[in-house]
Scaffold this active site. Sequence first.
Site, short mmCIF file in Angstrom:
data_model
loop_
_atom_site.label_atom_id
_atom_site.label_comp_id
_atom_site.label_asym_id
_atom_site.label_seq_id
_atom_site.Cartn_x
_atom_site.Cartn_y
_atom_site.Cartn_z
N ASP A 165 -5.12 -7.49 -6.47
CA ASP A 165 -6.37 -7.19 -5.77
C ASP A 165 -7.12 -6.09 -6.51
OD1 ASP A 165 -8.39 -7.22 -3.93
OD2 ASP A 165 -7.26 -6.17 -2.36
N MET A 166 -7.83 -6.46 -7.58
CA MET A 166 -8.56 -5.50 -8.40
C MET A 166 -10.04 -5.40 -8.03
SD MET A 166 -6.36 -4.14 -10.59
CE MET A 166 -5.22 -4.10 -9.19
N LYS A 167 -10.57 -6.39 -7.33
CA LYS A 167 -11.98 -6.40 -6.94
C LYS A 167 -12.89 -6.07 -8.12
CE LYS A 167 -11.11 -5.15 -2.10
NZ LYS A 167 -9.67 -4.76 -2.15
N GLY A 199 -0.11 -5.06 5.86
CA GLY A 199 0.63 -4.02 5.17
C GLY A 199 1.62 -3.30 6.04
N ARG A 200 1.23 -2.12 6.50
CA ARG A 200 2.15 -1.23 7.22
C ARG A 200 2.74 -1.87 8.47
NH1 ARG A 200 2.91 4.12 6.71
NH2 ARG A 200 1.06 4.29 5.37
N ASP A 237 0.85 -1.19 0.00
CA ASP A 237 0.00 0.00 0.00
C ASP A 237 0.88 1.24 0.00
OD1 ASP A 237 -2.35 -1.59 0.18
OD2 ASP A 237 -2.00 -1.82 2.31
N PHE A 279 -15.72 -5.78 -10.88
CA PHE A 279 -17.19 -5.87 -10.86
C PHE A 279 -17.73 -5.24 -12.14
CE2 PHE A 279 -21.45 -4.32 -10.00
CZ PHE A 279 -22.05 -5.45 -9.47
N ASP A 280 -18.49 -6.01 -12.93
CA ASP A 280 -19.05 -5.51 -14.17
C ASP A 280 -20.00 -6.58 -14.71
OD1 ASP A 280 -19.51 -4.07 -16.56
OD2 ASP A 280 -17.44 -3.32 -16.57
N ALA A 316 -19.63 -10.40 -19.60
CA ALA A 316 -18.73 -10.36 -20.75
C ALA A 316 -17.50 -9.50 -20.47
CB ALA A 316 -19.45 -9.85 -21.99
#
Length: 210
Positions: free
Chosen positions: A61-63, A189-190, A11, A65-66, A69
Amino acid sequence: MPREKLIVSLDVSDALAGLAVAERLGDAVTFYRVGLGMLTGGGLALANELRQEHGKCILLDMKLFDRPAAIEAAVQGLAQFEVECLTVHGDPHVVAAAMAGARGTATRILAVTVLADLDRTALDACLVAGGSVTEIAAERAVRALEAGADGVVVPQEAVAAVRARAADALIVTESGGDPVASADHLIVGRAVWGASDPRQAARDLVAALG
Protein backbone atom coordinates in the site's frame (compact mmCIF):
# COMPACT_ATOMS: atom_id res chain seq x y z
CA MET A 1 -6.32 -12.13 -6.50
CA PRO A 2 -6.25 -14.39 -3.42
CA ARG A 3 -9.63 -15.84 -2.52
CA GLU A 4 -9.46 -14.91 1.15
CA LYS A 5 -11.34 -11.68 1.78
CA LEU A 6 -9.52 -10.64 4.96
CA ILE A 7 -6.36 -8.54 4.58
CA VAL A 8 -4.55 -7.90 7.87
CA SER A 9 -2.80 -4.56 7.99
CA LEU A 10 0.66 -4.68 9.59
CA ASP A 11 0.49 -1.20 11.13
CA VAL A 12 3.47 -1.80 13.41
CA SER A 13 6.84 -0.14 13.87
CA ASP A 14 9.15 -2.22 11.70
CA ALA A 15 9.70 -5.47 9.84
CA LEU A 16 10.62 -7.45 12.95
CA ALA A 17 7.36 -6.44 14.63
CA GLY A 18 5.49 -7.33 11.44
CA LEU A 19 7.05 -10.79 11.36
CA ALA A 20 6.10 -11.29 15.01
CA VAL A 21 2.47 -10.46 14.19
CA ALA A 22 2.49 -12.88 11.25
CA GLU A 23 3.95 -15.63 13.45
CA ARG A 24 1.22 -15.10 16.07
CA LEU A 25 -1.48 -15.31 13.39
CA GLY A 26 0.03 -18.35 11.70
CA ASP A 27 -2.19 -20.06 9.15
CA ALA A 28 -5.25 -18.07 10.25
CA VAL A 29 -4.24 -15.29 7.83
CA THR A 30 -2.87 -15.56 4.30
CA PHE A 31 -3.12 -11.95 3.07
CA TYR A 32 -1.26 -8.96 4.56
CA ARG A 33 -1.05 -5.23 3.91
CA VAL A 34 2.35 -3.56 4.16
CA GLY A 35 1.99 0.22 4.10
CA LEU A 36 4.04 3.31 3.40
CA GLY A 37 4.60 3.92 7.11
CA MET A 38 6.83 0.85 7.30
CA LEU A 39 8.87 1.65 4.20
CA THR A 40 11.88 2.91 6.17
CA GLY A 41 11.45 0.14 8.72
CA GLY A 42 12.12 -2.69 6.29
CA GLY A 43 8.69 -2.87 4.69
CA LEU A 44 9.87 -4.17 1.32
CA ALA A 45 12.06 -6.78 2.98
CA LEU A 46 9.10 -7.81 5.14
CA ALA A 47 6.82 -8.12 2.11
CA ASN A 48 9.41 -10.23 0.33
CA GLU A 49 10.02 -12.50 3.32
CA LEU A 50 6.31 -13.05 3.96
CA ARG A 51 5.83 -14.01 0.30
CA GLN A 52 8.93 -16.06 -0.34
CA GLU A 53 9.42 -17.81 3.01
CA HIS A 54 5.92 -17.95 4.47
CA GLY A 55 3.75 -18.22 1.35
CA LYS A 56 1.65 -15.14 2.19
CA CYS A 57 -0.06 -12.75 -0.22
CA ILE A 58 0.84 -9.06 -0.05
CA LEU A 59 -0.96 -5.79 -0.68
CA LEU A 60 1.82 -3.20 -0.93
CA ASP A 61 0.00 0.00 0.00
CA MET A 62 2.26 2.77 -1.32
CA LYS A 63 -0.46 5.07 -2.74
CA LEU A 64 1.94 6.25 -5.44
CA PHE A 65 1.39 9.68 -6.99
CA ASP A 66 3.71 11.44 -9.45
CA ARG A 67 4.11 12.26 -13.14
CA PRO A 68 3.46 9.32 -15.48
CA ALA A 69 7.09 8.47 -16.28
CA ALA A 70 7.99 8.33 -12.59
CA ILE A 71 4.94 6.19 -11.76
CA GLU A 72 5.70 3.73 -14.55
CA ALA A 73 9.32 3.36 -13.41
CA ALA A 74 8.36 2.99 -9.74
CA VAL A 75 5.77 0.32 -10.51
CA GLN A 76 8.22 -1.58 -12.71
CA GLY A 77 10.63 -1.67 -9.77
CA LEU A 78 8.08 -2.65 -7.14
CA ALA A 79 6.50 -5.32 -9.34
CA GLN A 80 9.83 -7.17 -9.22
CA PHE A 81 8.90 -8.14 -5.66
CA GLU A 82 5.98 -10.10 -7.17
CA VAL A 83 3.45 -8.71 -4.69
CA GLU A 84 -0.17 -9.49 -5.44
CA CYS A 85 -1.38 -5.88 -5.22
CA LEU A 86 0.07 -2.37 -5.31
CA THR A 87 -1.87 0.83 -4.65
CA VAL A 88 -1.62 4.12 -6.52
CA HIS A 89 -3.72 7.26 -6.37
CA GLY A 90 -6.80 6.98 -8.53
CA ASP A 91 -6.10 9.84 -10.95
CA PRO A 92 -6.51 8.43 -14.47
CA HIS A 93 -3.03 9.46 -15.65
CA VAL A 94 -1.48 7.78 -12.60
CA VAL A 95 -3.50 4.61 -13.11
CA ALA A 96 -2.63 4.39 -16.81
CA ALA A 97 1.08 4.80 -16.07
CA ALA A 98 0.92 2.21 -13.27
CA MET A 99 -0.78 -0.29 -15.54
CA ALA A 100 1.98 0.22 -18.10
CA GLY A 101 4.60 -0.34 -15.40
CA ALA A 102 2.91 -3.54 -14.21
CA ARG A 103 2.43 -4.96 -17.70
CA GLY A 104 3.69 -8.51 -17.99
CA THR A 105 3.68 -9.10 -14.22
CA ALA A 106 1.17 -10.67 -11.86
CA THR A 107 0.89 -7.52 -9.71
CA ARG A 108 -2.60 -6.01 -9.66
CA ILE A 109 -2.96 -2.22 -9.54
CA LEU A 110 -5.52 -0.90 -7.05
CA ALA A 111 -6.58 2.74 -7.35
CA VAL A 112 -7.19 4.68 -4.13
CA THR A 113 -10.26 6.89 -4.54
CA VAL A 114 -10.64 8.95 -1.34
CA LEU A 115 -8.54 8.35 1.76
CA ALA A 116 -10.64 6.77 4.49
CA ASP A 117 -10.12 9.55 7.06
CA LEU A 118 -10.91 12.52 4.80
CA ASP A 119 -14.18 14.42 5.24
CA ARG A 120 -15.79 17.11 3.12
CA THR A 121 -13.84 19.85 4.92
CA ALA A 122 -10.56 18.15 4.03
CA LEU A 123 -11.68 17.71 0.43
CA ASP A 124 -12.54 21.43 0.26
CA ALA A 125 -9.04 22.28 1.49
CA CYS A 126 -7.64 20.14 -1.36
CA LEU A 127 -9.85 21.95 -3.89
CA VAL A 128 -11.74 18.74 -4.70
CA ALA A 129 -15.02 19.26 -6.59
CA GLY A 130 -18.26 19.44 -4.63
CA GLY A 131 -20.23 16.43 -3.50
CA SER A 132 -20.17 14.00 -0.60
CA VAL A 133 -17.26 11.69 0.11
CA THR A 134 -19.39 8.82 -1.21
CA GLU A 135 -20.15 10.64 -4.46
CA ILE A 136 -16.52 11.65 -5.00
CA ALA A 137 -15.27 8.13 -4.23
CA ALA A 138 -17.76 6.55 -6.63
CA GLU A 139 -16.89 8.94 -9.46
CA ARG A 140 -13.14 8.50 -8.94
CA ALA A 141 -13.61 4.73 -8.84
CA VAL A 142 -15.40 4.71 -12.18
CA ARG A 143 -12.73 6.92 -13.78
CA ALA A 144 -9.89 4.80 -12.38
CA LEU A 145 -11.49 1.62 -13.69
CA GLU A 146 -11.98 3.24 -17.10
CA ALA A 147 -8.25 4.06 -17.05
CA GLY A 148 -7.53 0.36 -16.60
CA ALA A 149 -7.20 -0.19 -12.84
CA ASP A 150 -7.55 -3.79 -11.70
CA GLY A 151 -9.56 -2.65 -8.68
CA VAL A 152 -10.28 0.25 -6.35
CA VAL A 153 -9.84 1.09 -2.68
CA VAL A 154 -12.79 3.06 -1.30
CA PRO A 155 -14.00 4.34 2.08
CA GLN A 156 -16.34 1.95 3.86
CA GLU A 157 -19.36 4.22 3.44
CA ALA A 158 -18.84 4.36 -0.33
CA VAL A 159 -18.71 0.61 -1.04
CA ALA A 160 -22.39 0.26 -1.95
CA ALA A 161 -22.35 3.32 -4.22
CA VAL A 162 -19.26 2.09 -6.07
CA ARG A 163 -20.78 -1.39 -6.44
CA ALA A 164 -23.94 0.17 -7.88
CA ARG A 165 -21.92 1.98 -10.56
CA ALA A 166 -19.36 -0.77 -11.20
CA ALA A 167 -21.04 -4.10 -10.52
CA ASP A 168 -18.07 -6.28 -11.47
CA ALA A 169 -15.33 -4.14 -9.94
CA LEU A 170 -12.79 -5.47 -7.46
CA ILE A 171 -13.48 -3.38 -4.33
CA VAL A 172 -11.25 -3.16 -1.29
CA THR A 173 -12.11 -1.19 1.85
CA GLU A 174 -10.83 -0.66 5.39
CA SER A 175 -12.73 -1.39 8.58
CA GLY A 176 -12.25 -1.50 12.31
CA GLY A 177 -13.30 -5.13 12.19
CA ASP A 178 -16.93 -5.16 11.02
CA PRO A 179 -17.73 -7.06 7.81
CA VAL A 180 -18.75 -4.81 4.91
CA ALA A 181 -21.39 -6.06 2.50
CA SER A 182 -20.40 -6.18 -1.18
CA ALA A 183 -16.68 -5.45 -0.67
CA ASP A 184 -14.36 -8.10 -2.11
CA HIS A 185 -11.62 -7.56 0.46
CA LEU A 186 -11.61 -6.01 3.92
CA ILE A 187 -8.46 -4.48 5.44
CA VAL A 188 -8.35 -4.81 9.23
CA GLY A 189 -5.43 -4.04 11.53
CA ARG A 190 -5.39 -3.72 15.30
CA ALA A 191 -8.83 -5.30 15.68
CA VAL A 192 -7.14 -8.56 14.65
CA TRP A 193 -3.52 -8.48 15.79
CA GLY A 194 -4.31 -6.46 18.93
CA ALA A 195 -6.98 -8.91 20.11
CA SER A 196 -6.39 -11.13 23.14
CA ASP A 197 -6.55 -14.12 20.79
CA PRO A 198 -5.41 -12.83 17.36
CA ARG A 199 -5.82 -16.16 15.56
CA GLN A 200 -9.39 -16.57 16.74
CA ALA A 201 -10.19 -12.94 15.90
CA ALA A 202 -8.93 -13.55 12.35
CA ARG A 203 -10.85 -16.82 12.02
CA ASP A 204 -14.05 -15.16 13.25
CA LEU A 205 -13.70 -12.39 10.65
CA VAL A 206 -12.94 -14.84 7.85
CA ALA A 207 -16.05 -16.81 8.79
CA ALA A 208 -18.19 -13.65 8.91
CA LEU A 209 -16.93 -12.53 5.50
CA GLY A 210 -17.80 -15.91 3.98
